[in-house]
Motif scaffolding. Sequence first.
Motif, short mmCIF file in Angstrom:
data_model
loop_
_atom_site.label_atom_id
_atom_site.label_comp_id
_atom_site.label_asym_id
_atom_site.label_seq_id
_atom_site.Cartn_x
_atom_site.Cartn_y
_atom_site.Cartn_z
N LEU A 117 0.86 5.08 -1.94
CA LEU A 117 0.62 6.38 -1.22
C LEU A 117 1.78 7.03 -1.79
CD1 LEU A 117 -0.03 5.34 2.57
CD2 LEU A 117 -1.48 6.73 0.81
N THR A 135 1.58 10.74 -3.15
CA THR A 135 2.19 12.02 -2.43
C THR A 135 3.16 12.55 -3.70
OG1 THR A 135 3.67 10.45 -1.45
CG2 THR A 135 1.80 11.45 -0.33
N ARG A 168 0.75 -1.04 0.10
CA ARG A 168 -0.13 0.22 0.00
C ARG A 168 0.96 1.44 -0.22
NH1 ARG A 168 -5.27 -0.56 1.64
NH2 ARG A 168 -5.13 -2.46 0.35
N ARG A 169 2.03 1.14 0.69
CA ARG A 169 2.84 2.31 0.69
C ARG A 169 3.32 2.89 -0.42
NH1 ARG A 169 8.09 0.26 0.29
NH2 ARG A 169 8.16 -1.89 0.55
#
Lengths: 143, 488
Positions: free
Chosen positions: A56, A60, A52-53
Amino acid sequence: MKPLMRCRLIRAGLIFLLFMLVLWPSFVLVSTAMGYWLGDGIVVSRYTGEPRRLMLAALTGGYAASLPQAAGIALVATGLLWLFSHRFVTLMLSGLAAAVFLLLVYLFTLPFSLANSLILILVAVEFLLLLMVGGYWMRRCRG
Amino acid sequence: MKERKIQAWTLTACLLVAIGKSDAAQRPLLIGGGYELAGSQGQIELNLGWVQQLLNEAGQSPTVFYTDGDDPAPDVFLYQPVSDQDGVSHKLARVFGEFEADGETFRNHRLEGVSGTTQRDVLEPQLRDYFASMQAGDELLVVYNGHGAPSVGREDEVSLKLWGDTRLSAGEFQDILDESLDPAVPLRYVFTQCYSGGFHRLIYENSESGLGLAEPLRCGFTAESPWRQSEGCSASIDMGDYRDYTTFFFAALNGEDRLGEPLKSDPDLNGDGQTDLLEAHLYTLEHAHSTDLSRSSSEVFLENRIPYYMSWVSFPGHLPDNRYGQLTQRLAARLDVPLESMNRVVRERLRELHSRYAQLRSEQLSTREEAQRLRRVVSGALLKDYPKLAAPYTAGYRELLAGQGSEIQARLDADADYRALVEAQDAEAVFDRRLLDIERDIAQLDKLKRLRRLAFYLDWLNDKADADVRQGYERLVGCESVPLSRTN
């Protein structure tokens, strides 16, 4: 500086910032919704099986990378609002002009297969943002 | 006269260059095997042996590092299901929790010409020596067939699981290359282990930052991304069940599969009469009905270089006409997915498959719990009447089986709980197979989605990408488009 002008400048600055800051999240939101609506649903599923990172980080990272382009688009949108927002009809025309502007920019910078879908998204984002700020802009500054 | 002298010198120089070049060659290095006996499946040995044989036939002599090297102790394990007709010991194995272990056998590997073990502390200096022995003009081909460990952080922290349960990460492998390989020697690689995608970081000058391609080029293929397990590694020796990346990739290069069967299509896409590594990879993408989402270094490079917003755009437009667009079409046809409504159909099928998978998994867990309950019931009853069964390594146990083995067997055959246990245990194994089939079907659809995205990315690259990105991609494709038998 006259109070009226100062008010307009502050208002324009605020709207410029708002456009610049919400353009990327709006873009992702609208793109995801349209992807789903068009049967693709691929925008988020591209990250299936990945941590999931990473998603993200792409989100970002995209935010940071989009800021210069978002600033350009926000500048044009603010300018158009400034020039054409005296009446509701001209405000809508400015929205149209902004869409044409984006269309030209992206047709020159993207392959057609991509611009094809991207423009739809951007025009939808632009419309969403105009709806958000149009009402605020229509309220006159009092001098 | 002077002109003749110059011509003679030029000729001599050309001959010297030619002789120098004829000494140089593509030098394959095969590393493989498990990290311990229980993780050293027979298929890995058979895979590596097959690749070794193909390379030998291509006129190259690969250097091989495998499990414990020349230690005669067992380093390969095989699994063959045991029939219930095989007597009381198998029935007892079912009841006392050794059902799986009953089918396992162990032996030493049968590969020839193994240079040494893969244990990290022994392998690393040997790798350094091997790399240091290469000279300008040589080309290094590394093929790894074994297990891999994931990374919780960076992609280049995924690692090879080597003998003695040791590790060698992608970043550490790059350090070894940087420190010992002549900077003029290009590297090609095929990594087939779980999480192998992290090894694509080798293509960059710095595996951590991922900026700038290494010079000279490094390129290759991996069975998976850095985040997913790969297919394969079964202990079965059923050759027809091989589905890992090696099986399809080297079959395409070989012109027939491991069983000698013809290929499903001609992998030579450019029609130049020989199959190169990239064509073999594209063949694998099209025909491997496995759980792998395999990728090449050029694909990874392309995915890393797309503009930031392209990850967030869906592509409802027409499929671009490029190698990935064509591959998407062929795969879609094979999977019976209509092109015009591909996205919707794929999404619906995926939803259905995921739902079936969850349902089967839940049924499997229930069956497993039931099998455990039955095992407790049957073993409890047996131990009450035959307490010596509790100590299987004793003389009393052997005496019991010799004297009353038939009686125990007859009792079990007549026991309804035991028959239910057999049913539950066999059903559980069937669940495994069915779940794997669904995972493979899901992977095909995920692959279709990925190939479709790659088609649009490649369209962007050809049309609008910066020259340096386009050049980097083309150089990697050029590096990948080399046949196996090439020698300089």
